[in-house]
Motif scaffolding. Structure first.
Motif, PDB file in Angstrom:
ATOM      1  N   ALA A 174      22.105 -25.543  19.302  1.00  0.00           N
ATOM      2  CA  ALA A 174      23.008 -24.536  19.866  1.00  0.00           C
ATOM      3  C   ALA A 174      23.672 -23.714  18.762  1.00  0.00           C
ATOM      4  O   ALA A 174      23.844 -22.494  18.904  1.00  0.00           O
ATOM      5  N   LEU A 175      24.042 -24.353  17.666  1.00  0.00           N
ATOM      6  CA  LEU A 175      24.677 -23.617  16.566  1.00  0.00           C
ATOM      7  C   LEU A 175      23.700 -22.655  15.903  1.00  0.00           C
ATOM      8  O   LEU A 175      24.065 -21.515  15.575  1.00  0.00           O
ATOM      9  N   VAL A 176      22.472 -23.080  15.689  1.00  0.00           N
ATOM     10  CA  VAL A 176      21.464 -22.171  15.124  1.00  0.00           C
ATOM     11  C   VAL A 176      21.221 -21.017  16.092  1.00  0.00           C
ATOM     12  O   VAL A 176      21.099 -19.855  15.678  1.00  0.00           O
ATOM     13  N   ALA A 177      21.170 -21.321  17.377  1.00  0.00           N
ATOM     14  CA  ALA A 177      20.965 -20.280  18.379  1.00  0.00           C
ATOM     15  C   ALA A 177      22.121 -19.296  18.396  1.00  0.00           C
ATOM     16  O   ALA A 177      21.923 -18.078  18.539  1.00  0.00           O
ATOM     17  N   ALA A 178      23.350 -19.796  18.251  1.00  0.00           N
ATOM     18  CA  ALA A 178      24.518 -18.911  18.224  1.00  0.00           C
ATOM     19  C   ALA A 178      24.445 -17.960  17.041  1.00  0.00           C
ATOM     20  O   ALA A 178      24.746 -16.758  17.162  1.00  0.00           O
ATOM     21  N   LEU A 179      24.050 -18.478  15.880  1.00  0.00           N
ATOM     22  CA  LEU A 179      23.873 -17.622  14.706  1.00  0.00           C
ATOM     23  C   LEU A 179      22.791 -16.582  14.955  1.00  0.00           C
ATOM     24  O   LEU A 179      22.953 -15.397  14.610  1.00  0.00           O
ATOM     25  N   ALA A 180      21.690 -17.015  15.560  1.00  0.00           N
ATOM     26  CA  ALA A 180      20.593 -16.094  15.842  1.00  0.00           C
ATOM     27  C   ALA A 180      21.035 -14.966  16.769  1.00  0.00           C
ATOM     28  O   ALA A 180      20.746 -13.788  16.513  1.00  0.00           O
ATOM     29  N   VAL A 181      21.745 -15.302  17.844  1.00  0.00           N
ATOM     30  CA  VAL A 181      22.189 -14.286  18.801  1.00  0.00           C
ATOM     31  C   VAL A 181      23.079 -13.254  18.109  1.00  0.00           C
ATOM     32  O   VAL A 181      22.926 -12.043  18.310  1.00  0.00           O
ATOM     33  N   THR A 182      23.999 -13.728  17.276  1.00  0.00           N
ATOM     34  CA  THR A 182      24.901 -12.814  16.577  1.00  0.00           C
ATOM     35  C   THR A 182      24.142 -11.880  15.660  1.00  0.00           C
ATOM     36  O   THR A 182      24.369 -10.664  15.658  1.00  0.00           O
ATOM     37  N   GLN A 183      23.211 -12.401  14.868  1.00  0.00           N
ATOM     38  CA  GLN A 183      22.480 -11.553  13.930  1.00  0.00           C
ATOM     39  C   GLN A 183      21.530 -10.603  14.648  1.00  0.00           C
ATOM     40  O   GLN A 183      21.351  -9.455  14.220  1.00  0.00           O
ATOM     41  N   ILE A 184      20.928 -11.057  15.735  1.00  0.00           N
ATOM     42  CA  ILE A 184      20.032 -10.190  16.496  1.00  0.00           C
ATOM     43  C   ILE A 184      20.814  -9.043  17.128  1.00  0.00           C
ATOM     44  O   ILE A 184      20.375  -7.874  17.099  1.00  0.00           O
ATOM     45  N   GLN A 185      21.970  -9.350  17.695  1.00  0.00           N
ATOM     46  CA  GLN A 185      22.789  -8.300  18.307  1.00  0.00           C
ATOM     47  C   GLN A 185      23.264  -7.283  17.284  1.00  0.00           C
ATOM     48  O   GLN A 185      23.384  -6.087  17.573  1.00  0.00           O
TER      49      GLN A 185
END
Length: 373
Positions: free
Chosen positions: A275-286
Motif C-alpha cells: 500500500a505504501l509503494v502504491a501510495a507513492l506511485a499514485v502521487t508521482q503518476i498524478q
C-alpha cells in the motif's frame, strides 16, 4: 517555452515490480552473509534488513495482476493470445536461466541435487534449481490462472458489495491456509515433506485478488491511499516490530527460514508495504513525475533481471564478495548487492537489445525466395 514532460507511462504495478525486484536481490545475499558466521549484532542487523525486504514476492504478484488486469480485462485478447505473449516474455527466459543454473551452477540447487534425467526435470519444474526459482514456479501458476482473475474483475466491476464479498472470501481462504501451514508445515510434522506448499498459488492468492481489485476500484483505492498514508506508515512500523519480534524469539544463530511469508504478521506487513509503494506511485503518476518513465522502462526488464540475479551474485560472491564480507560484513553485503543489481539489469537489457539487433541483421541479410546465389 517550457519543456513538456513526457506522457506518464508507469502504473502502480510497474512501481511494485521494480521495487520488488530491486529488494529481492538482497535476500540470497543475506543468506550467504550468514554462512560467514558473523557476530551476533551483525546477525541481528541482517535479520532486521531481511524482514524489511520480506514483501517482495507478494509485491510482485500484486503488481503483475494489477498491470495485467489494467491492460487486458477490457480488451478482446484471448486466453491463447495471452499465453503466447507470456511465452515470449516469461517462459522462454525461465527455460534459459533454469537450464543455466542446473547445468552451469548445480551447487545452487535447493533441498537436493539431481542425479538422473528424471531428477533434472523435477528440479527444473519444482523451483529448486536455484534459491529464488521457487518464486518462479509459484508466479507462473498465476499466468495460467489469469482467466480466474479476469472473471473476478468482471464480476466485481465497480460494485462495492461484490468487491467486499471478494475481499471477505479471499481473507477467509488465506486465514485457513495460514492456520494449515502454521500447524502442519512451519516447524510442524510435515515441515520436510510438505515444503512445496510454499510455492502453491493459494499461498499468494490474496495478493493476486487484491491486485485485481485495486485496479477495478482505483477511483476509491487511490484517494484512500493518499489520504491515509501516514496511518499506513504507523501500521508499517508496528507490523515491522511484530515480525522482528517473532524472528528473534528463536535462538541464535539467526535462521532466515524462521521468517516465512505464511504468517498473519507477515501478510499484514506485506499488504501495508504494498500500500505504501502504491501510495507513492499514485502521487508521482498524478504529478507526472519524470521518474515514471524510468520506472516503466526498468519494470519491463525486472523479471529477466530477477531470473539472472543469483548467477551474477554467485560470480561476485565467489570472486571476492565472500572474502570482503568475512572481513567487513556490511561493506561486503553492499558491494555484492550493488554489483549484482547492476549486472542483472545490464544483462537483461543487453540480451534484449542484442537479440533485437541479431533479428534485424538476419532479416536484412536474408535472401528473397528464388534469388540466385
Amino acid at each position: 517555452m517550457a519543456t513538456q514532460r513526457p506522457a506518464v507511462q508507469a502504473d502502480i504495478g510497474d512501481y511494485l515490480k521494480l521495487v520488488a525486484c530491486t529488494s529481492v536481490m538482497l535476500q540470497p545475499i543475506f543468506s550467504l552473509a550468514l554462512t560467514t558466521q558473523p557476530s551476533a549484532p551483525a546477525q541481528v542487523g541482517i535479520g532486521f534488513l531481511y524482514n524489511l525486504v520480506k514483501f517482495t514476492a507478494p509485491a510482485f504478484i500484486f503488481g503483475i495482476l494489477y498491470s495485467t488486469i489494467r491492460t487486458t480485462i477490457n480488451t478482446d485478447l484471448t486466453y491463447g493470445g495471452y499465453l503466447k505473449r507470456m511465452w515470449h516474455a516469461l517462459f522462454v527466459p525461465t527455460l534459459w536461466w533454469t537450464s543455466i543454473y542446473l547445468l552451469v551452477m548445480p551447487w545452487v540447487q535447493q533441498v537436493s541435487r539431481y542425479h538422473s534425467v528424471g531428477g533434472f526435470f523435477w528440479q527444473f519444474i519444482n523451483g529448486n534449481a536455484a534459491p529464488h526459482l521457487w518464486y518462479n514456479t509459484m508466479m507462473l501458476q498465476f499466468i495460467f490462472l489469469m482467466p480466474l482473475f479476469w472473471a473476478i474483475g468482471r464480476w466485481c466491476g465497480t460494485d462495492a458489495k461484490r468487491g467486499w464479498l471478494a475481499v471477505g472470501v479471499t481473507v477467509l481462504i488465506t486465514g485457513l491456509w495460514l492456520v494449515l501451514y502454521d500447524t502442519q508445515v512451519f516447524h510442524g510434522p510435515h515441515m520436510r515433506d510438505w515444503y512445496l506448499l510454499d510455492r502453491l498459488f493459494i499461498s499468494f492468492l490474496i495478493y493476486g485478488v487484491f491486485g485485481t481489485l485495486a485496479w477495478q476500484y482505483r477511483q476509491v483505492v487511490n484517494p484512500w491511499l493518499q489520504k491515509w498514508w501516514l496511518a499506513l506508515v504507523a501500521g508499517f512500523l508496528a507490523s515491522f516490530y511484530w515480525i522482528n519480534r517473532e524472528l528473534f524469539a528463536f535462538s541464535f544463530p539467526v535462521k532466515l527460514t524462521n521468517a516465512p511469508y505464511y504468517k498473519p504478521s507477515m501478510v499484514i506487513y506485506d499488504l501495508i508495504a504494498i500500500a505504501l509503494v502504491a501510495a507513492l506511485a499514485v502521487t508521482q503518476i498524478q504529478r507526472r513525475s519524470r521518474v515514471t518513465g524510468f520506472v516503466h522502462r526498468f519494470a519491463g526488464f525486472a523479471y529477466k533481471a530477477f531470473l539472472s540475479n543469483v548467477f551474477w551474485e554467485q560470480l561476485v560472491w565467489l570472486g571476492f564478495g565472500k572474502a570482503l564480507t568475512q572481513n567487513h560484513v556490511g561493506l561486503g553485503i553492499l558491494v555484492t548487492y550493488v554489483l549484482t543489481w547492476s549486472l542483472s539489469f545490464a544483462s537483461a537489457f543487453g540480451i534484449h537489445f542484442g537479440w533485437q539487433w541479431l533479428k534485424r541483421m538476419i532479416t536484412k541479410n536474408k535472401l528473397p525466395v528464388g534469388t540466385a546465389d
